[in-house]
Design a protein around this motif. Sequence first.
Motif, PDB file in Angstrom:
ATOM      1  N   PHE A  99      -7.591  -6.028  -4.228  1.00 25.86           N
ATOM      2  CA  PHE A  99      -6.940  -5.550  -3.012  1.00 25.86           C
ATOM      3  C   PHE A  99      -5.691  -4.727  -3.335  1.00 25.86           C
ATOM      4  N   ALA A 119       6.841  -7.270  -8.536  1.00 27.24           N
ATOM      5  CA  ALA A 119       6.667  -6.169  -7.594  1.00 27.24           C
ATOM      6  C   ALA A 119       5.206  -5.794  -7.380  1.00 27.24           C
ATOM      7  N   ARG A 149       4.450  -2.881   0.980  1.00 27.94           N
ATOM      8  CA  ARG A 149       4.779  -1.458   1.052  1.00 27.94           C
ATOM      9  C   ARG A 149       3.610  -0.636   1.576  1.00 27.94           C
ATOM     10  N   ILE A 150       2.471  -0.811   0.958  1.00 30.26           N
ATOM     11  CA  ILE A 150       1.328   0.033   1.336  1.00 30.26           C
ATOM     12  C   ILE A 150       0.463  -0.655   2.390  1.00 30.26           C
ATOM     13  N   GLY A 151       0.293  -1.984   2.226  1.00 33.37           N
ATOM     14  CA  GLY A 151      -0.592  -2.701   3.131  1.00 33.37           C
ATOM     15  C   GLY A 151      -0.198  -2.606   4.591  1.00 33.37           C
ATOM     16  N   THR A 211       3.684  -4.177  -3.650  1.00 30.73           N
ATOM     17  CA  THR A 211       2.596  -3.312  -3.195  1.00 30.73           C
ATOM     18  C   THR A 211       2.005  -3.715  -1.839  1.00 30.73           C
ATOM     19  N   PRO A 212       1.652  -4.986  -1.627  1.00 30.45           N
ATOM     20  CA  PRO A 212       0.970  -5.325  -0.378  1.00 30.45           C
ATOM     21  C   PRO A 212       1.811  -4.991   0.853  1.00 30.45           C
ATOM     22  N   ILE A 238      -2.271  -9.527   2.695  1.00 29.72           N
ATOM     23  CA  ILE A 238      -0.825  -9.251   2.649  1.00 29.72           C
ATOM     24  C   ILE A 238      -0.066 -10.566   2.736  1.00 29.72           C
ATOM     25  N   LEU A 273      -5.063  -0.801  -2.603  1.00 27.57           N
ATOM     26  CA  LEU A 273      -3.924  -0.254  -1.859  1.00 27.57           C
ATOM     27  C   LEU A 273      -3.233   0.846  -2.656  1.00 27.57           C
ATOM     28  N   GLY A 297      10.193   0.965   2.618  1.00 27.18           N
ATOM     29  CA  GLY A 297       8.764   0.895   2.908  1.00 27.18           C
ATOM     30  C   GLY A 297       7.986   1.922   2.130  1.00 27.18           C
ATOM     31  N   ILE A 298       7.022   2.481   2.789  1.00 27.07           N
ATOM     32  CA  ILE A 298       6.108   3.415   2.152  1.00 27.07           C
ATOM     33  C   ILE A 298       6.862   4.644   1.631  1.00 27.07           C
TER      34      ILE A 298
END
Lengths: 592, 675
Positions: free
Chosen positions: B88, B47, A457-459, A454-455, A490, B92, B173-174
Amino acid sequence: MEKNIIIKVCMGTGGVASGGEEVLAKFREMITESNLNAKISSNCHAQKVGCRGFCSKDVLVDVIVDDVKTTYKHIKPDMVERIFNEHVINGVPVNEWLAGPEYNNFHDKQTKVVLSHCGDIDPEDIDSYIAVGGYNAAKKAVLEMAPEEIVNIIKNSNLRGRGGAGFPTGLKWELGLRIKSDVKYVICNGDEGDPGAFMDRSVMEGDPHSVIEGMIICAKATQSNSGYIYVRAEYPLAVKRLQMAIEQCLMKNFLGNNIFGSDFSFDLKIFQGAGAFVCGEATALMRSIEGKRGMPSPKLWRSAERGLWDKPTVLNNVETFANVPKIILNGANWYRKLGTERSGGTKVFSLSGKVRNTGLVEVPLGISLREIIYDIGGGIEGGKNFKAVQTGGPSGGCIPAELLDTEVDYESLARAGSIMGSGGMVVLDENTCMVNTAKFFLEFTQAESCGKCTPCRIGTKRMLEILERITSGKGKDGDIELLEELGNHIRATSLCGLGMTAANPVLSTLKYFRDEYIAHIKEKRCPAAVCRDLITFTIIEELCKGCGSCKRVCPADAIRGTRKSPHRIDKELCIKCGSCFDACKFKAILKV
Amino acid sequence: MEEVVKINIDGKEVEVPAGINLIDAAEIAGIHIPNLCYMKGMKGVGACRLCLVEVEGLKAPVIACNTKVRDNMIVKTKTERVQEVRKFVIDLLLSMHPLDCMTCTKSGICNLQKYAYEFELKESSFTRKKFGYPVDAANPFIKRDPDYCILCGRCVRVCKEQGTNVLDFMGRGIESKVVTANDRPLQESECTFCGSCVDACPVNALLEADRWRKGREWEYEKYNSVCMLCGCACEIKVSVREGDIQKINSGAKDGSVEKYLCAYGRFGFDSLRAESRLSTPLKRVNGELKETTWEDAINIVSTKLKEAGKNTCIISSASITNEDAITLKRFATEVLKTQNIGSTISLYSDPKVFKNSGKADINSSDLIIVIGLNLSQWDRVLPAIDAAVRKRVNRGAKLIVINEAETGLSTVASINLRGNEIESIKAIITALKQSGAEIDKQTEEYLSDVREITEEITKSAGMILNAKSPLILVSPELFNAASNLALIKGDIIAVYPESNARGVALMGIETESKSYAEMTDSKYSLLYIAGNVPLQNRPDTDFLIVQNSYMNDIAKNADIVLPVAEYLETSGTIIDYAGRIKHLNRAIDSHGKSKSHREIFREIAKKMGTTLKMPVESEIKKAADVKAKISAMPFEKTKNLHFEPDKFIETLNLTVINNSRLIWLKEAFEVKAEK
């Protein structure tokens, strides 16, 4: 006396791109087809060599007459005939095309270990490598040395992983040797992906056998019988030359069963990566070889314990392996003394950016950044002021002018807020916007994130959005703090190295160039006049001669004015491309 | 004895099994470590980054899902530092999430919602973004809405682990996304619509397709029960609202390889309200079936039964509960005094097999030997067992497949022994003997003319010798031959197509005189069919009673039709293939005027003047508690068993398939097969 003449044409990626193949063909044509005197043609031959580092001067050509080497720069096929006639036949070098002192300065300050044969030997010919002592080290290791002995030499040499993290290579090998298993692997990580980095590529293209030799020695040291070279498919020349090298080794029995006539066997294969940056991370790389999606996994085990297909695996970078044969031949002490107390040997950097001499440089560890940039790199292009140097690629940071005397080694660079990394070194001058630079690197990492944790990918995406906001003049109070918070979180929470270091370019520029961020956010001003949304172009009436150059290049038709009278830019129409600024010979265009 | 270690979690001293991870260890201590991607039983992948905890002696926090307990470890799960990073991470995730909890079907059971609440995040502190990905809702079972997805990868992992392998990540990525191959709709992939991904999804990215406005988690009454549609007899969790079933999930324990439910078990329940469902008794008047009252129907049936007496023939399905079976047995012996009572079991097995079939937990076996079984999730031949075997293999167990031809499981087996199964078993036993294993004398006598011992056979024998607890899953016809192998080492379990065959056999319904085939072929003055049997044409009989839940072909040919409650409308017990007693809990009321089998038998008996004793738990336990006795058996296949498991199971479930959205699946597969 018959003269012995060798012509070496640079055929690294830079050389090929600049027309090296045509130049070489022309020389060969001249040798065979011209009506020369037979004595010369029989003693003269032209060969391709790998990258010698000074890519900005390509095509570089050496003419060696009886051991006297003369180097030419920027050679085009149509220049070959004159060189041939005047220099090769008549013995008088063509003075105006010589590479000159700059070329020699560039090389004289370097210490070449890894690159010692790059640019000198024919990378496609194993005999060329053998002629300079190639495979002596492997032969010695396989036939005469015990695995423990090899491991000890590597340990004593202080060689540390050149992929970036700097893990002591000897320790890794020692663990690899200690773990017992029916199958073990040796992997060479040639997935060089940092923007602006081309060290590994040049080694694989210019001296592929040194990498293979290093791997053979590692295989013997860790008692492993199979290996992979993981090369990204975007390096077709490296793949081709490595493949040729492997085939030649098989013919000579340097690879395969019972190599060098011993009872040791080592099988080596090339695996082409599909171009994901994250596959340079060890666990992702191994998943990729296994045919899975290249995603890092948490390390419950060291790779040396459980790596590829859960078997013990020693993975090293291209440059690390290329160092190994020289260490075996010259001894641990020799290598250790080249570097600092904690890191032995040399490091290859790709020097690029706003420096006069861009290219590949190899320096002993412990040299200062200033020496690299000024003595070897020749200082800043166009006499501008140095602003910062970015080391370590997207995982690294920017080091400002006041820290130019920082020694180049793993610890010092880390203290300065950057990393050694794999060896990218981008020099930035006064015309570089640091916010924009940070944005550039973050654009890269966020796009290359595997998307697993998550950090990262989105951060990283959220950080990028804030940087985009700042550079487009929409920055808000609190953005700097938010960037720092995001960056630190991150770094603390990401799964792999990519995520953990992704925020470095932002955090280091925030540390040293905070005022630039503040100028962008509070004053809506880009001090380096780079961020398009924050700059304006104006014509200074007093300086404008009315020549019309600016009007002619303006793609948006935004410049008005009649000949010989001052012109004016329509701000509504201006797209801030900067073409007029570049076109104006009278410095009449103001960019702020 | 299991090795234990002592650890300290948040100040609590606990003893936990060695080798487990910190999330499971904390759970033992009663402490929940937040996580979104962890799945019990599977390796932690790290993950989501939510399960970070601090371990004394380590500088940086570590992920609990992938950190094993060590003796004297001191773990802190709620330090300021880790709480901050957890917040955090949720922050996100919320920045990419629709945040429409007020109308989201997953509300109340969504883990993201739970943690947002816990960390007091009303919304994300970052700019919110939405991709606007298209929703895959082109099938009536599973809706995929990638906009809700938090990329935890749980669906990808369950799908891979059970060997269905339909989902994976695409993009970087995103823009990473969970997709099928080439991002096509589910029905264009190899998806079997088992819905394991739906059970795994912690948010609203994967959901039953028909759930919109069918209530949310807190509105449901929950019932643990058992799916009776095939021999897997999967545990299920039934969600009921306003008297109707809204959804069915797998009810197996988290972390068990048996946590699986196929499309039939999960989505077939709409058939309960289908038109072909029988709601009142029917009797034949002037050649046509007409509705009648229970009183009338029971009058007619009891009169007819009295007339037929000993000449009555009863055939029962093996998909009825133990309680129904025991009542039926009593009804036959005490009231009708007939010996002509049999079940569908004799189509595929010798009922004696069930007395000797063992008890075992597949979760603890490290070597599985599958003999003569064509298990398949895709053809829905005991799909849950197929999935369980594949999961065990992915968790490290070895697999030997012994089968005439290649089967689906062959691709994941360590060793495949093709060709005659009996010969392979004999060869393995010979190889075991050569390696010094002790062989039963009788077995040795049966063991003649063994074919060549191949390298694979030797390897198989080695695997058996090295295994801690081998498990043999065998088709009933090969049970006797395989018993010889189990006699040397391991547990042996017969696997068969009907859910309670083992229970029905142990409750005493077994062929005493004639087999099912003989009974349906002979002439009896009265034939009484209880439950769903694979018969289409009316056998030659003067009077036919059909006691079933649906109007199927055989019911259409009956003289009297008695409506029966479906398994979801009944309570009771069954004995599954692995010898475990499983409990059915009635989730909804019986449809219309239908009654359970045992109620009907009791009412008829009463009409005929006998009050049948109610079945009690202790007698079922006693009947079920058979000491399995494995003995040496001749190396022969049991004769006269002719059935194809895939066809058999499909025939049994035909009414469910044809009367529910499963018909879509059947048609979609037929279209695919044509292509």
